[in-house]
Structures are given as C-alpha cells and as structure tokens.
Write an enzyme that holds these catalytic residues in place. Structure first.
Site, short mmCIF file in Angstrom:
data_model
loop_
_atom_site.label_atom_id
_atom_site.label_comp_id
_atom_site.label_asym_id
_atom_site.label_seq_id
_atom_site.Cartn_x
_atom_site.Cartn_y
_atom_site.Cartn_z
N GLU A 1 42.09 34.02 39.61
CA GLU A 1 42.96 33.59 38.51
C GLU A 1 44.05 32.69 39.05
O GLU A 1 44.73 33.03 40.02
CB GLU A 1 43.59 34.80 37.80
CG GLU A 1 44.42 34.39 36.60
CD GLU A 1 44.94 35.58 35.83
OE1 GLU A 1 46.18 35.76 35.82
OE2 GLU A 1 44.12 36.32 35.25
N ASP B 1 43.00 45.15 34.99
CA ASP B 1 42.77 44.28 36.16
C ASP B 1 41.29 44.23 36.53
O ASP B 1 40.78 43.20 36.97
CB ASP B 1 43.58 44.79 37.36
CG ASP B 1 45.04 45.01 37.00
OD1 ASP B 1 45.81 44.04 37.05
OD2 ASP B 1 45.38 46.15 36.63
N ASP C 1 41.31 39.19 40.24
CA ASP C 1 42.55 39.14 39.45
C ASP C 1 43.66 39.53 40.41
O ASP C 1 43.89 40.71 40.65
CB ASP C 1 42.46 40.11 38.27
CG ASP C 1 43.72 40.09 37.42
OD1 ASP C 1 44.35 39.01 37.31
OD2 ASP C 1 44.08 41.14 36.87
#
Length: 184
Positions: free
Chosen positions: A68, A141, A7
């Site tokens: 991501e 996260d 992330d």
C-alpha cells in the site's frame, strides 16, 4: 502469478499471498498479521517486521510484492511508521530481485469493490467473496493485505503492457534521434 500483498504498519502489518489463475480467478494461499508492541523501540519493531517479511518471501517465493502506497494522513507519526514499514518490505523484496509495486488505497478499493471510496467493511466483504473464503479475514489489516494482492493480480497485465509500450516508445525515440543526427 503469485503475489505477496502487504498492508504496512508498525503496530499491525498485514501479509498475504495469493495466486492468480485463469481470468480473474484468485486463490488465497496465506494471510497473517505481524504485530509489534507500541512501546518497543522503532528499530526493534522494524526488525520484527523485516524478519517476518524475509520468512514469507523465502517460504512463498512470490513473483511480485504489492504494498500500500503511503498517503497523507493527519497523524504524522502514523505516516512515518507506515512509510518505514513499507520501506523495510520494499528493501527485502528488492534484495531478492522481486518486483515491488505500490498501489494507493483508492486503487485497491476500486479494484476489489468497484468504488475507490469504499469503506473497510465493503473491502472485507468483497475480499471474502472474491476468494471464496468461509469467514471474513480479520483484523482489517489481513483483509487489506489480501485486497492489495488481488488488486495487483488484476492490474499486472495492464502494468506489463504499459511497460512494454514505454520501452517500445523509448526505442523509437532513440532511432528517431539517431536518424536526425545522421541527416545533419
């Protein structure tokens, strides 16, 4: 399959490694968040993320990295930092010959919760449940990095089938074109 989920972010970059087993069973191997000070120069922050990612790649030796995909946000500065962090991760994996796959937030949410518009609490709860964790991963996260890795484990077989079908279609196109050329 061993997958590293990332992330990306300049202030907090979530890192995880999971391993898929039979069916949809996924085991968490490691999770952490790399933090960099907001007042540090961007180059130093990216270097800290790069060093952590290099360490994780060397230590865990994933077969794929799931990152991501950066999407449009209102805060351009935030988007830039996220994109820069994602680039550092992709570059580190590419240098090692590791496949990098980008998944949108809605793809990840849909994979782990069944709802592409799920909120962070729902994602965290499902990640905890899927992995059989005793406690919820924090901060968000960390949970997002785990969700990315889970998403890729579950989507990888379909991605591989699509790539094989595209390769076969390309072979058929070449053969057809050769046949047309020979007939002229």
């Amino acid at each position: 399959m061993r997958v590293m989920g990332v992330d990306p972010g300049l202030t907090r970059c979530g890192l995880s490694v999971v391993e898929s087993r039979r069916g949809r069973q996924v085991i968490a191997l490691d999770v952490d968040v790399v933090r960099t000070p907001p007042d540090a120069p961007v180059a130093q922050r990216l270097l800290a993320i790069s060093d952590a990612v290099e360490y994780w790649l060397a230590t865990h030796q994933p077969e794929a990295v799931a990152v991501e995909r950066v999407f449009s946000q209102l805060n351009v500065t935030s988007v830039m930092g996220t994109a820069q962090a994602a680039g550092v991760v992709a570059l580190a994996a590419a240098k090692r010959g590791i496949d990098v796959h980008f998944h949108t937030p809605s793809e990840v949410k849909a994979a782990v919760t069944g709802n592409g518009a799920a909120d962070k609490a729902q994602v965290t709860a499902m990640v905890t449940r899927i992995l059989g964790l005793q406690a919820k991963p924090t901060p968000a996260d960390a949970a997002d990095a785990l969700a990315l890795a889970i998403c890729h484990c579950w989507r990888a077989p379909m991605i591989a089938r699509m790539a094989a079908a595209e390769a076969l279609a390309a072979q058929h196109r070449l053969a057809y074109r050769a046949k047309l050329k020979a007939a002229r």
